[in-house]
Design a protein around this motif. Structure first.
Motif, PDB file in Angstrom:
ATOM      1  N   LEU A   1       0.824  -1.212   0.000  1.00  0.00           N
ATOM      2  CA  LEU A   1       0.000   0.000   0.000  1.00  0.00           C
ATOM      3  C   LEU A   1       0.854   1.257   0.000  1.00  0.00           C
ATOM      4  N   THR A   2       1.945   1.238   0.759  1.00  0.00           N
ATOM      5  CA  THR A   2       2.841   2.394   0.793  1.00  0.00           C
ATOM      6  C   THR A   2       3.447   2.657  -0.588  1.00  0.00           C
ATOM      7  N   MET A   3       3.889   1.596  -1.245  1.00  0.00           N
ATOM      8  CA  MET A   3       4.482   1.751  -2.583  1.00  0.00           C
ATOM      9  C   MET A   3       3.451   2.248  -3.584  1.00  0.00           C
ATOM     10  N   PHE A   4       2.224   1.711  -3.526  1.00  0.00           N
ATOM     11  CA  PHE A   4       1.210   2.102  -4.505  1.00  0.00           C
ATOM     12  C   PHE A   4       0.769   3.549  -4.293  1.00  0.00           C
ATOM     13  N   ILE A   5       0.547   3.928  -3.036  1.00  0.00           N
ATOM     14  CA  ILE A   5       0.126   5.309  -2.756  1.00  0.00           C
ATOM     15  C   ILE A   5       1.216   6.287  -3.168  1.00  0.00           C
ATOM     16  N   GLY A   6       2.464   5.937  -2.910  1.00  0.00           N
ATOM     17  CA  GLY A   6       3.562   6.808  -3.316  1.00  0.00           C
ATOM     18  C   GLY A   6       3.631   6.985  -4.821  1.00  0.00           C
ATOM     19  N   ALA A   7       3.500   5.885  -5.560  1.00  0.00           N
ATOM     20  CA  ALA A   7       3.547   5.967  -7.018  1.00  0.00           C
ATOM     21  C   ALA A   7       2.333   6.705  -7.577  1.00  0.00           C
ATOM     22  N   ALA A   8       1.151   6.483  -6.993  1.00  0.00           N
ATOM     23  CA  ALA A   8      -0.046   7.176  -7.462  1.00  0.00           C
ATOM     24  C   ALA A   8       0.058   8.677  -7.207  1.00  0.00           C
ATOM     25  N   THR A   9       0.659   9.055  -6.076  1.00  0.00           N
ATOM     26  CA  THR A   9       0.852  10.475  -5.786  1.00  0.00           C
ATOM     27  C   THR A   9       1.791  11.114  -6.799  1.00  0.00           C
ATOM     28  N   ALA A  10       2.864  10.401  -7.136  1.00  0.00           N
ATOM     29  CA  ALA A  10       3.780  10.916  -8.156  1.00  0.00           C
ATOM     30  C   ALA A  10       3.092  11.036  -9.506  1.00  0.00           C
ATOM     31  N   ALA A  11       2.238  10.048  -9.819  1.00  0.00           N
ATOM     32  CA  ALA A  11       1.525  10.088 -11.105  1.00  0.00           C
ATOM     33  C   ALA A  11       0.576  11.272 -11.185  1.00  0.00           C
ATOM     34  N   MET A  12       0.044  11.695 -10.046  1.00  0.00           N
ATOM     35  CA  MET A  12      -0.870  12.839 -10.036  1.00  0.00           C
ATOM     36  C   MET A  12      -0.174  14.105 -10.536  1.00  0.00           C
ATOM     37  N   TYR A  13       1.101  14.242 -10.253  1.00  0.00           N
ATOM     38  CA  TYR A  13       1.838  15.433 -10.669  1.00  0.00           C
ATOM     39  C   TYR A  13       2.415  15.295 -12.080  1.00  0.00           C
ATOM     40  N   ILE A  14       2.506  14.076 -12.566  1.00  0.00           N
ATOM     41  CA  ILE A  14       3.131  13.855 -13.874  1.00  0.00           C
ATOM     42  C   ILE A  14       2.102  13.815 -14.999  1.00  0.00           C
ATOM     43  N   PHE A  15       0.956  13.171 -14.771  1.00  0.00           N
ATOM     44  CA  PHE A  15      -0.021  12.948 -15.837  1.00  0.00           C
ATOM     45  C   PHE A  15      -1.256  13.810 -15.607  1.00  0.00           C
ATOM     46  N   TRP A  16      -1.637  14.580 -16.626  1.00  0.00           N
ATOM     47  CA  TRP A  16      -2.749  15.518 -16.493  1.00  0.00           C
ATOM     48  C   TRP A  16      -4.072  14.788 -16.293  1.00  0.00           C
ATOM     49  N   HIS A  17      -4.240  13.628 -16.932  1.00  0.00           N
ATOM     50  CA  HIS A  17      -5.494  12.893 -16.823  1.00  0.00           C
ATOM     51  C   HIS A  17      -5.740  12.462 -15.379  1.00  0.00           C
ATOM     52  N   PHE A  18      -4.700  11.933 -14.747  1.00  0.00           N
ATOM     53  CA  PHE A  18      -4.846  11.504 -13.358  1.00  0.00           C
ATOM     54  C   PHE A  18      -5.053  12.715 -12.450  1.00  0.00           C
ATOM     55  N   ARG A  19      -4.361  13.819 -12.750  1.00  0.00           N
ATOM     56  CA  ARG A  19      -4.521  15.028 -11.952  1.00  0.00           C
ATOM     57  C   ARG A  19      -5.942  15.567 -12.058  1.00  0.00           C
ATOM     58  N   GLN A  20      -6.547  15.446 -13.243  1.00  0.00           N
ATOM     59  CA  GLN A  20      -7.925  15.897 -13.420  1.00  0.00           C
ATOM     60  C   GLN A  20      -8.887  15.041 -12.602  1.00  0.00           C
ATOM     61  N   ARG A  21      -8.649  13.737 -12.548  1.00  0.00           N
ATOM     62  CA  ARG A  21      -9.500  12.859 -11.744  1.00  0.00           C
ATOM     63  C   ARG A  21      -9.428  13.236 -10.259  1.00  0.00           C
ATOM     64  N   VAL A  22      -8.226  13.530  -9.793  1.00  0.00           N
ATOM     65  CA  VAL A  22      -8.057  13.907  -8.392  1.00  0.00           C
ATOM     66  C   VAL A  22      -8.715  15.264  -8.121  1.00  0.00           C
ATOM     67  N   ASP A  23      -8.618  16.180  -9.090  1.00  0.00           N
ATOM     68  CA  ASP A  23      -9.240  17.490  -8.935  1.00  0.00           C
ATOM     69  C   ASP A  23     -10.759  17.346  -8.831  1.00  0.00           C
ATOM     70  N   ILE A  24     -11.349  16.481  -9.653  1.00  0.00           N
ATOM     71  CA  ILE A  24     -12.791  16.209  -9.582  1.00  0.00           C
ATOM     72  C   ILE A  24     -13.145  15.579  -8.240  1.00  0.00           C
ATOM     73  N   TRP A  25     -12.285  14.724  -7.757  1.00  0.00           N
ATOM     74  CA  TRP A  25     -12.507  14.045  -6.483  1.00  0.00           C
ATOM     75  C   TRP A  25     -12.591  15.050  -5.331  1.00  0.00           C
ATOM     76  N   PHE A  26     -11.659  15.981  -5.292  1.00  0.00           N
ATOM     77  CA  PHE A  26     -11.607  16.938  -4.187  1.00  0.00           C
ATOM     78  C   PHE A  26     -12.587  18.098  -4.350  1.00  0.00           C
ATOM     79  N   HIS A  27     -12.848  18.521  -5.580  1.00  0.00           N
ATOM     80  CA  HIS A  27     -13.597  19.760  -5.804  1.00  0.00           C
ATOM     81  C   HIS A  27     -14.806  19.518  -6.711  1.00  0.00           C
ATOM     82  N   ALA A  28     -15.517  18.424  -6.485  1.00  0.00           N
ATOM     83  CA  ALA A  28     -16.618  18.054  -7.376  1.00  0.00           C
ATOM     84  C   ALA A  28     -17.703  19.126  -7.434  1.00  0.00           C
ATOM     85  N   PHE A  29     -17.969  19.814  -6.334  1.00  0.00           N
ATOM     86  CA  PHE A  29     -19.081  20.763  -6.291  1.00  0.00           C
ATOM     87  C   PHE A  29     -18.646  22.203  -6.572  1.00  0.00           C
ATOM     88  N   ASP A  30     -17.378  22.403  -6.925  1.00  0.00           N
ATOM     89  CA  ASP A  30     -16.946  23.736  -7.348  1.00  0.00           C
ATOM     90  C   ASP A  30     -17.509  24.032  -8.727  1.00  0.00           C
TER      91      ASP A  30
END
Length: 468
Positions: free
Chosen positions: A275-304
């Motif tokens: 879990l530590t390895m996967f969360i770390g890699a997913a966090t890095a992917a959020m900053y590298i790939f725009w598609h994943f970053r957009q999913r996270v942005d929707i996750w946190f700010h869905a009602f904006d």
């Protein structure tokens, strides 16, 4: 006074329970047809004629599968098939209801292809039961299963064959049809992991050192040289995430890998490290790939408002949440909601559609049936004698359970939305056929686990002859 020692009770062979299964199968057919009738009454104040056609076709398929079990797997668990049929029937009824509401024509609403895929899935299930008499034979094909899984996952990357939709590249096109190979890859991966972990379980269970807080042991760390399976699983999951941009399948496969690794070794340290390895890699992917970053942005700010109005923004998830809230405790009635206005209401968001029409009570009923199916799979794992079969049954159960968690987690914003489909319920051929293949494996394993030993069968036959 001499007393004779009481004899130990003779173990009777388990009953087949096929008649109980037949009653439950008939009940699932009635439920499916009743759902279509209720939807027609809510949509157009009349019972749709399609209820009889689609209901009879589904009923014929269900009864044919049941009859096949009587001859091919008579000792199979009597709850597995009815659970699968209930989910499949509710899915067919909901897909018809959504299409009827969207088109405004209840007599010509189409679910023909979903019934076709249902028939194909049931044929695959029966064929697997007929040809695969001993599931442990699959243990011979350890690395062939791994290669098959990798090839299936890589197919969407082939130019001209792969199709990119909604930011992810996980489909292939074959003529007018599309297929999602990762749905079948997860079965091949479970077979590989079951075989590999049974072979290496003793080595993977060894600990190098323990982490203690005071006198209490917190964690057992594995030996460094045994890290290779974890590293390979992690690289495969992250590589899948990077190449196909498919967070859902990546999370599902890696979660299944960790669960099976824990079952094989009983070491919680593997889960913690993974879990530590996967969360770390997913966090890095959020900053590298725009598609994943957009999913996270929707996750946190869905009602904006800005995120809601954006192309590919949070409109879909917000509509799903509002629809589920509008359903309340008992729902609007089958066909009484507005779920058909949600994008992908019959596939990725079918849980939201069901929650609006059936309410929290209906959704919990469906979840109970899903987890009953998972529980029967775990029960098969406990009852099986071979370690490989135990791992295979638990692995299939984990896949079904995690798949539901990933879908519901995305809908309720526990995790980012992934676009994964729900077993048996969602529209689509690949997921439905893969689900029926998994049910076929569970039925075969349960039949072998519940079947009495050959000597017990002979004794039972001799007893019947004497009684006659």
């Amino acid at each position: 006074m001499i007393t004779s020692k009481p004899e130990a009770p003779t173990a009777l062979p388990p009953v087949k329970r096929r008649n109980a299964e037949l009653v439950l199968v008939l009940l699932t057919i009635v439920i499916m047809m009743s759902a279509m009738a209720m939807a027609g009454l809510n949509l157009n104040n009349q019972v749709p004629g399609a209820m009889w056609g689609y209901g009879l076709i589904f009923g014929a398929l269900a009864l044919a599968t049941h009859m096949a079990l009587r001859f091919i797997a008579p000792y199979a668990d009597p709850l597995i098939l009815p659970c699968a049929l209930f989910l499949n029937g509710i899915g067919v009824a909901m897909i018809w209801r959504l299409d009827a509401a969207d088109s405004g024509d209840i007599e010509h609403a189409g679910i023909g292809m979903q019934l076709v895929w249902t028939a194909v899935g049931m044929v695959f299930c029966i064929a697997l039961l007929f040809f695969l008499k001993e599931p442990r034979i699959l243990q011979r094909y350890t690395y062939l299963s791994a290669l098959t899984a990798l090839v299936l996952i890589a197919l969407p990357m082939i130019p001209g064959l792969g199709i990119s939709e909604f930011g992810a590249r996980r489909w292939i096109g074959i003529g007018p049809f599309t297929m999602q190979p990762s749905e079948f890859a997860k079965i091949a991966l479970v077979i590989f992991l079951s075989s590999y972990l049974v072979t290496k379980r003793q080595v993977l269970s060894l600990a190098a050192k323990s982490i203690k807080v005071g006198r209490f042991k917190i964690l057992d760390l594995p030996r460094a040289r045994d890290f290779m399976p974890m590293v390979v699983g992690w690289v495969a999951a992250i590589g899948l995430l990077v190449i196909t941009k498919d967070l859902g399948t990546s999370l599902l496969l890696f979660g299944t890998f960790l669960a099976m690794l824990y079952v094989a070794t009983q070491r919680s340290s593997w889960v913690f490290i993974g879990l530590t390895m996967f969360i770390g890699a997913a966090t890095a992917a959020m900053y590298i790939f725009w598609h994943f970053r957009q999913r996270v942005d929707i996750w946190f700010h869905a009602f904006d408002q800005e995120v809601y109005d954006r192309v590919g923004g949070s409109m879909q998830i917000v509509q799903g949440i509002v629809g589920m809230a509008y359903g309340g405790l008992f729902g609007t009635g089958f066909g009484g909601g507005q779920a058909h206005n949600i994008f992908a209401a019959d596939s990725d968001f079918i849980f939201a559609s069901l929650a609006e029409d059936l309410g929290l009570t209906g959704l919990l009923t469906i979840l109970i049936v899903i987890f009953l199916l998972v529980q029967r799979g775990m029960r098969i794992a406990l009852a099986s004698r071979e370690l490989f079969v135990k791992m295979l049954a638990s692995g299939i159960s984990f896949v079904m359970c995690f798949q539901v968690f990933v879908v519901l987690g995305g809908l309720t914003r526990i995790i980012p939305l992934t676009g994964m489909t729900t077993p048996f319920l969602a529209a689509g051929g690949s997921a439905l056929m893969a689900s029926w293949l998994m049910v076929g494996l569970l039925l075969r394993m349960s039949d072998n686990a519940r079947k009495p030993a050959p000597q017990a069968i002979q004794d039972e036959g001799a007893t019947q002859v004497i009684q006659r």
